[in-house]
Motif scaffolding. Structure first.
Motif, PDB file in Angstrom:
ATOM      1  N   GLN A  82       2.616  -0.070   8.009  1.00 33.41           N
ATOM      2  CA  GLN A  82       1.505   0.716   8.558  1.00 33.41           C
ATOM      3  C   GLN A  82       1.890   2.191   8.720  1.00 33.41           C
ATOM      4  O   GLN A  82       1.156   3.063   8.241  1.00 33.41           O
ATOM      5  CB  GLN A  82       1.007   0.122   9.884  1.00 33.41           C
ATOM      6  CG  GLN A  82       0.391  -1.255   9.759  1.00 33.41           C
ATOM      7  CD  GLN A  82      -1.004  -1.255   9.140  1.00 33.41           C
ATOM      8  OE1 GLN A  82      -1.470  -0.301   8.527  1.00 33.41           O
ATOM      9  NE2 GLN A  82      -1.688  -2.371   9.289  1.00 33.41           N
ATOM     10  N   PRO A  83       3.026   2.529   9.378  1.00 36.64           N
ATOM     11  CA  PRO A  83       3.356   3.947   9.523  1.00 36.64           C
ATOM     12  C   PRO A  83       3.558   4.655   8.185  1.00 36.64           C
ATOM     13  O   PRO A  83       3.152   5.808   8.029  1.00 36.64           O
ATOM     14  CB  PRO A  83       4.668   3.938  10.320  1.00 36.64           C
ATOM     15  CG  PRO A  83       4.769   2.606  10.945  1.00 36.64           C
ATOM     16  CD  PRO A  83       3.946   1.666  10.115  1.00 36.64           C
ATOM     17  N   ARG A  84       4.151   3.970   7.213  1.00 40.10           N
ATOM     18  CA  ARG A  84       4.338   4.595   5.894  1.00 40.10           C
ATOM     19  C   ARG A  84       3.005   4.854   5.210  1.00 40.10           C
ATOM     20  O   ARG A  84       2.801   5.890   4.594  1.00 40.10           O
ATOM     21  CB  ARG A  84       5.210   3.711   5.009  1.00 40.10           C
ATOM     22  CG  ARG A  84       6.660   3.741   5.375  1.00 40.10           C
ATOM     23  CD  ARG A  84       7.381   2.733   4.534  1.00 40.10           C
ATOM     24  NE  ARG A  84       8.751   3.129   4.262  1.00 40.10           N
ATOM     25  CZ  ARG A  84       9.598   2.377   3.608  1.00 40.10           C
ATOM     26  NH1 ARG A  84       9.221   1.202   3.139  1.00 40.10           N
ATOM     27  NH2 ARG A  84      10.824   2.797   3.398  1.00 40.10           N
ATOM     28  N   THR A  85       2.083   3.891   5.321  1.00 38.26           N
ATOM     29  CA  THR A  85       0.767   4.061   4.708  1.00 38.26           C
ATOM     30  C   THR A  85      -0.009   5.187   5.383  1.00 38.26           C
ATOM     31  O   THR A  85      -0.648   5.997   4.711  1.00 38.26           O
ATOM     32  CB  THR A  85      -0.024   2.740   4.756  1.00 38.26           C
ATOM     33  OG1 THR A  85       0.693   1.765   3.994  1.00 38.26           O
ATOM     34  CG2 THR A  85      -1.415   2.897   4.185  1.00 38.26           C
ATOM     35  N   VAL A  86       0.067   5.259   6.691  1.00 35.56           N
ATOM     36  CA  VAL A  86      -0.595   6.349   7.416  1.00 35.56           C
ATOM     37  C   VAL A  86       0.000   7.691   6.993  1.00 35.56           C
ATOM     38  O   VAL A  86      -0.736   8.667   6.783  1.00 35.56           O
ATOM     39  CB  VAL A  86      -0.500   6.140   8.944  1.00 35.56           C
ATOM     40  CG1 VAL A  86      -0.959   7.377   9.691  1.00 35.56           C
ATOM     41  CG2 VAL A  86      -1.329   4.932   9.361  1.00 35.56           C
ATOM     42  N   ALA A  87       1.312   7.747   6.810  1.00 32.47           N
ATOM     43  CA  ALA A  87       1.961   8.999   6.383  1.00 32.47           C
ATOM     44  C   ALA A  87       1.506   9.415   4.984  1.00 32.47           C
ATOM     45  O   ALA A  87       1.330  10.603   4.706  1.00 32.47           O
ATOM     46  CB  ALA A  87       3.479   8.841   6.420  1.00 32.47           C
TER      47      ALA A  87
ATOM     48  N   ARG B 212      -4.525   6.799   6.692  1.00 34.92           N
ATOM     49  CA  ARG B 212      -5.287   5.591   7.038  1.00 34.92           C
ATOM     50  C   ARG B 212      -4.343   4.404   7.152  1.00 34.92           C
ATOM     51  O   ARG B 212      -3.302   4.377   6.532  1.00 34.92           O
ATOM     52  CB  ARG B 212      -6.314   5.263   5.955  1.00 34.92           C
ATOM     53  CG  ARG B 212      -7.369   6.307   5.770  1.00 34.92           C
ATOM     54  CD  ARG B 212      -8.312   5.882   4.631  1.00 34.92           C
ATOM     55  NE  ARG B 212      -9.328   6.874   4.408  1.00 34.92           N
ATOM     56  CZ  ARG B 212     -10.464   6.954   5.075  1.00 34.92           C
ATOM     57  NH1 ARG B 212     -10.732   6.081   6.019  1.00 34.92           N
ATOM     58  NH2 ARG B 212     -11.334   7.890   4.816  1.00 34.92           N
ATOM     59  N   ARG B 213      -4.780   3.393   7.905  1.00 37.50           N
ATOM     60  CA  ARG B 213      -4.040   2.143   7.955  1.00 37.50           C
ATOM     61  C   ARG B 213      -4.331   1.345   6.678  1.00 37.50           C
ATOM     62  O   ARG B 213      -5.295   1.635   5.959  1.00 37.50           O
ATOM     63  CB  ARG B 213      -4.412   1.359   9.214  1.00 37.50           C
ATOM     64  CG  ARG B 213      -3.865   2.052  10.482  1.00 37.50           C
ATOM     65  CD  ARG B 213      -4.288   1.351  11.739  1.00 37.50           C
ATOM     66  NE  ARG B 213      -3.895  -0.053  11.808  1.00 37.50           N
ATOM     67  CZ  ARG B 213      -2.705  -0.493  12.251  1.00 37.50           C
ATOM     68  NH1 ARG B 213      -1.791   0.367  12.654  1.00 37.50           N
ATOM     69  NH2 ARG B 213      -2.449  -1.792  12.285  1.00 37.50           N
ATOM     70  N   VAL B 214      -3.513   0.340   6.404  1.00 34.08           N
ATOM     71  CA  VAL B 214      -3.562  -0.373   5.126  1.00 34.08           C
ATOM     72  C   VAL B 214      -4.945  -0.949   4.827  1.00 34.08           C
ATOM     73  O   VAL B 214      -5.508  -0.685   3.755  1.00 34.08           O
ATOM     74  CB  VAL B 214      -2.498  -1.495   5.084  1.00 34.08           C
ATOM     75  CG1 VAL B 214      -2.604  -2.281   3.789  1.00 34.08           C
ATOM     76  CG2 VAL B 214      -1.097  -0.920   5.241  1.00 34.08           C
ATOM     77  N   VAL B 215      -5.507  -1.744   5.714  1.00 34.97           N
ATOM     78  CA  VAL B 215      -6.782  -2.406   5.424  1.00 34.97           C
ATOM     79  C   VAL B 215      -7.886  -1.373   5.187  1.00 34.97           C
ATOM     80  O   VAL B 215      -8.669  -1.501   4.237  1.00 34.97           O
ATOM     81  CB  VAL B 215      -7.170  -3.403   6.540  1.00 34.97           C
ATOM     82  CG1 VAL B 215      -8.580  -3.938   6.347  1.00 34.97           C
ATOM     83  CG2 VAL B 215      -6.162  -4.558   6.589  1.00 34.97           C
ATOM     84  N   ASP B 216      -7.941  -0.348   5.999  1.00 34.02           N
ATOM     85  CA  ASP B 216      -8.955   0.695   5.832  1.00 34.02           C
ATOM     86  C   ASP B 216      -8.790   1.406   4.496  1.00 34.02           C
ATOM     87  O   ASP B 216      -9.770   1.667   3.788  1.00 34.02           O
ATOM     88  CB  ASP B 216      -8.868   1.693   6.987  1.00 34.02           C
ATOM     89  CG  ASP B 216      -9.968   2.735   6.948  1.00 34.02           C
ATOM     90  OD1 ASP B 216     -11.123   2.370   6.633  1.00 34.02           O
ATOM     91  OD2 ASP B 216      -9.673   3.910   7.235  1.00 34.02           O
TER      92      ASP B 216
ATOM     93  N   SER C  66       0.809  -1.218   0.000  1.00 32.98           N
ATOM     94  CA  SER C  66       0.000   0.000   0.000  1.00 32.98           C
ATOM     95  C   SER C  66       0.846   1.273   0.000  1.00 32.98           C
ATOM     96  O   SER C  66       0.540   2.219  -0.714  1.00 32.98           O
ATOM     97  CB  SER C  66      -0.931  -0.019   1.215  1.00 32.98           C
ATOM     98  OG  SER C  66      -1.622   1.184   1.356  1.00 32.98           O
ATOM     99  N   PHE C  67       1.924   1.281   0.779  1.00 30.55           N
ATOM    100  CA  PHE C  67       2.716   2.504   0.874  1.00 30.55           C
ATOM    101  C   PHE C  67       3.467   2.836  -0.417  1.00 30.55           C
ATOM    102  O   PHE C  67       3.990   3.930  -0.560  1.00 30.55           O
ATOM    103  CB  PHE C  67       3.682   2.458   2.067  1.00 30.55           C
ATOM    104  CG  PHE C  67       4.826   1.490   1.914  1.00 30.55           C
ATOM    105  CD1 PHE C  67       6.003   1.871   1.277  1.00 30.55           C
ATOM    106  CD2 PHE C  67       4.736   0.212   2.421  1.00 30.55           C
ATOM    107  CE1 PHE C  67       7.055   0.990   1.144  1.00 30.55           C
ATOM    108  CE2 PHE C  67       5.778  -0.680   2.308  1.00 30.55           C
ATOM    109  CZ  PHE C  67       6.947  -0.293   1.658  1.00 30.55           C
ATOM    110  N   THR C  68       3.496   1.900  -1.385  1.00 30.69           N
ATOM    111  CA  THR C  68       4.154   2.184  -2.668  1.00 30.69           C
ATOM    112  C   THR C  68       3.190   2.767  -3.691  1.00 30.69           C
ATOM    113  O   THR C  68       3.570   2.977  -4.837  1.00 30.69           O
ATOM    114  CB  THR C  68       4.813   0.919  -3.259  1.00 30.69           C
ATOM    115  OG1 THR C  68       3.801  -0.006  -3.644  1.00 30.69           O
ATOM    116  CG2 THR C  68       5.771   0.281  -2.277  1.00 30.69           C
TER     117      THR C  68
END
Length: 176
Positions: free
Chosen positions: A82-87, A91-95, A49-51
């Motif tokens: 998770q922290p990268r996706t929130v940044a 949101r967190r990955v699943v959400d 997700s963060f990519t």
């Protein structure tokens, strides 16, 4: 022999590579996910997700609507996911995936190592698979040919007897 294949799409190699990845996924899914054959199917492949930017996820969800099939995405594989996706998204990955309709019975959420019990529940309620569950003998199959956990469970009416389990990697797993 059956196969469910995807092409990894991310923003890591620039907009041109991203656009080519989207086109490759759509073309493959359009060619192989129609009709009654179940030996070869496609999923829309995404890396972690963060990519992927918000705009990229929106593009993928828009393009994928035109073809049958689900998604394959790496979910909370490493501690930084998770922290990268929130940044990136707030949101967190699943959400982040769920609000776009990217979790469901035809999708695979690979890894799921760093998810919360609430996120496991969201994935279970939507019949989304963890990659380790595909090989379980005797599991029912979705229309894309992958196995489905909790196949008889009603999404709208979970029962008190429903048991949700989280599969984790064996402690002997070697990082490399």
């Amino acid at each position: 022999v059956r196969a469910c294949l995807c092409y990894e799409t991310s923003d890591r190699d620039g907009p041109g590579a991203f656009a080519e990845g989207v086109a490759e996924n759509v073309a493959f899914m359009r060619a192989h996910n129609a009709g009654d054959q179940h030996r070869l199917r496609g999923l829309f492949g995404m890396h972690a997700s963060f990519t992927l930017s918000e705009a990229s996820l929106d593009t993928i969800s828009t393009e994928a609507v035109s073809v049958p099939g689900g998604y394959h995405v790496h979910v909370a594989e490493g501690p930084a996911d998770q922290p990268r996706t929130v940044a990136v998204s707030g949101r967190r990955v699943v959400d982040r995936l769920a609000i776009r309709g990217m979790v469901g019975p035809d999708s695979i959420a690979a890894h799921c190592v760093h998810v919360t019990p609430v996120e496991v529940e969201v994935l279970a309620q939507r019949y989304t698979l963890n990659d380790d569950e595909r090989a379980r003998p005797g599991a029912s199959r979705t229309r894309s040919g992958t196995s489905r956990r909790h196949a008889a469970r009603s999404i709208s009416r979970p029962t008190s007897k429903t048991k949700i389990t989280r599969q984790t990697a064996p402690s002997s797993r070697r990082e490399g």
